[in-house]
Design a protein around this motif. Structure first.
Motif, mmCIF file in Angstrom:
data_model
loop_
_atom_site.group_PDB
_atom_site.id
_atom_site.type_symbol
_atom_site.label_atom_id
_atom_site.label_comp_id
_atom_site.label_asym_id
_atom_site.label_seq_id
_atom_site.Cartn_x
_atom_site.Cartn_y
_atom_site.Cartn_z
ATOM 1 N N SER A 58 16.712 2.199 7.274
ATOM 2 C CA SER A 58 15.325 1.862 7.630
ATOM 3 C C SER A 58 15.277 0.567 8.428
ATOM 4 C CB SER A 58 14.468 1.736 6.364
ATOM 5 O OG SER A 58 14.380 2.976 5.712
ATOM 6 N N LEU B 148 4.379 0.816 9.658
ATOM 7 C CA LEU B 148 3.931 1.135 8.316
ATOM 8 C C LEU B 148 5.181 1.478 7.514
ATOM 9 C CD1 LEU B 148 1.198 1.431 6.855
ATOM 10 C CD2 LEU B 148 1.301 3.861 7.370
ATOM 11 N N ILE B 149 5.436 0.727 6.437
ATOM 12 C CA ILE B 149 6.648 0.976 5.655
ATOM 13 C C ILE B 149 6.288 1.426 4.243
ATOM 14 C CG2 ILE B 149 8.110 -0.592 6.976
ATOM 15 C CD1 ILE B 149 7.793 -2.650 4.747
ATOM 16 N N ASP B 150 7.120 2.289 3.715
ATOM 17 C CA ASP B 150 6.962 2.798 2.350
ATOM 18 C C ASP B 150 7.546 1.752 1.409
ATOM 19 O OD1 ASP B 150 6.989 4.156 -0.041
ATOM 20 O OD2 ASP B 150 8.037 5.918 0.729
ATOM 21 N N TYR C 17 2.979 3.876 -2.124
ATOM 22 C CA TYR C 17 2.279 2.756 -1.492
ATOM 23 C C TYR C 17 2.954 2.413 -0.170
ATOM 24 C CZ TYR C 17 -0.237 1.984 -5.832
ATOM 25 O OH TYR C 17 -1.041 2.138 -6.930
ATOM 26 N N TYR C 18 2.127 2.053 0.806
ATOM 27 C CA TYR C 18 2.616 1.683 2.132
ATOM 28 C C TYR C 18 2.044 0.324 2.507
ATOM 29 C CZ TYR C 18 3.977 6.552 2.373
ATOM 30 O OH TYR C 18 4.566 7.759 2.109
ATOM 31 N N GLN D 112 1.567 -2.396 5.985
ATOM 32 C CA GLN D 112 1.711 -2.608 7.420
ATOM 33 C C GLN D 112 2.368 -3.968 7.622
ATOM 34 O OE1 GLN D 112 -1.941 -2.747 9.687
ATOM 35 N NE2 GLN D 112 -0.895 -2.004 11.505
#
Length: 161
Positions: free
Chosen positions: A56, A93-95, A100-101, A103
């Motif tokens: 990631s 936008l990351i998990d 839940y995410y 920004q």
């Protein structure tokens, strides 16, 4: 080798293995086998998570201003992707887990994944240490069991005087 560690961990007691009978040693060995299996499974899970965080971070690092308007595959699940277009190369936008995410800007996202990799690496090292200690105890128990069985077989042999 009747005792394994000279300083037991907090909340644990030290046991002289030589004072236990073979059945008690076998039960202790079985319990350690289960614990070692749990440690091994935990290590595998952590290594998978570690690799995902590394990937990631690398993917976020590939987003540049030149990426604007390019088509990418967006993961919906672990095995399902849909086509998408990069419209903003400044934010992602990351998990962050459990649905839940968040920004983040690119540098913030890189930092997040770097910290996650470091945290998981620390946990892997802790589990490796604990697993190593459990393996030492397991080996000591096996040695004591072998010695006790050998001694009982020697005692059972009729003397040839």
């Amino acid at each position: 080798m009747a005792t394994v560690s000279s300083s037991p961990a907090p909340g644990m007691q030290q046991i002289d293995l030589a004072t236990l009978n073979v059945q008690q040693l076998a039960q202790l060995k079985q319990q350690l086998d289960q614990e070692i299996t749990v440690f091994h499974d935990s290590l595998q899970t952590l290594k998978i998570a570690q690799n995902k965080f590394i990937e990631s971070g690398q993917c976020v690092g590939k987003i540049t201003p030149e990426s604007q308007g390019k088509t990418i595959l967006v993961p919906l699940t672990g095995s399902m992707y849909v086509p998408g277009v990069i419209t903003d190369t400044e934010k992602v936008l990351i998990d962050i887990g459990t649905g839940y995410y968040a920004q983040k800007d690119i540098e913030g996202a890189k930092d997040y994944f770097k910290r996650k990799v470091e945290f998981v690496t620390e946990q892997v090292e802790k589990i490796k240490m604990l697993g190593s200690e459990k393996a030492k105890v397991h080996k000591a128990i096996c040695t004591v069991i072998e010695n006790k069985l050998r001694a009982s077989m020697q005692a059972a042999k009729p003397s040839t005087s």
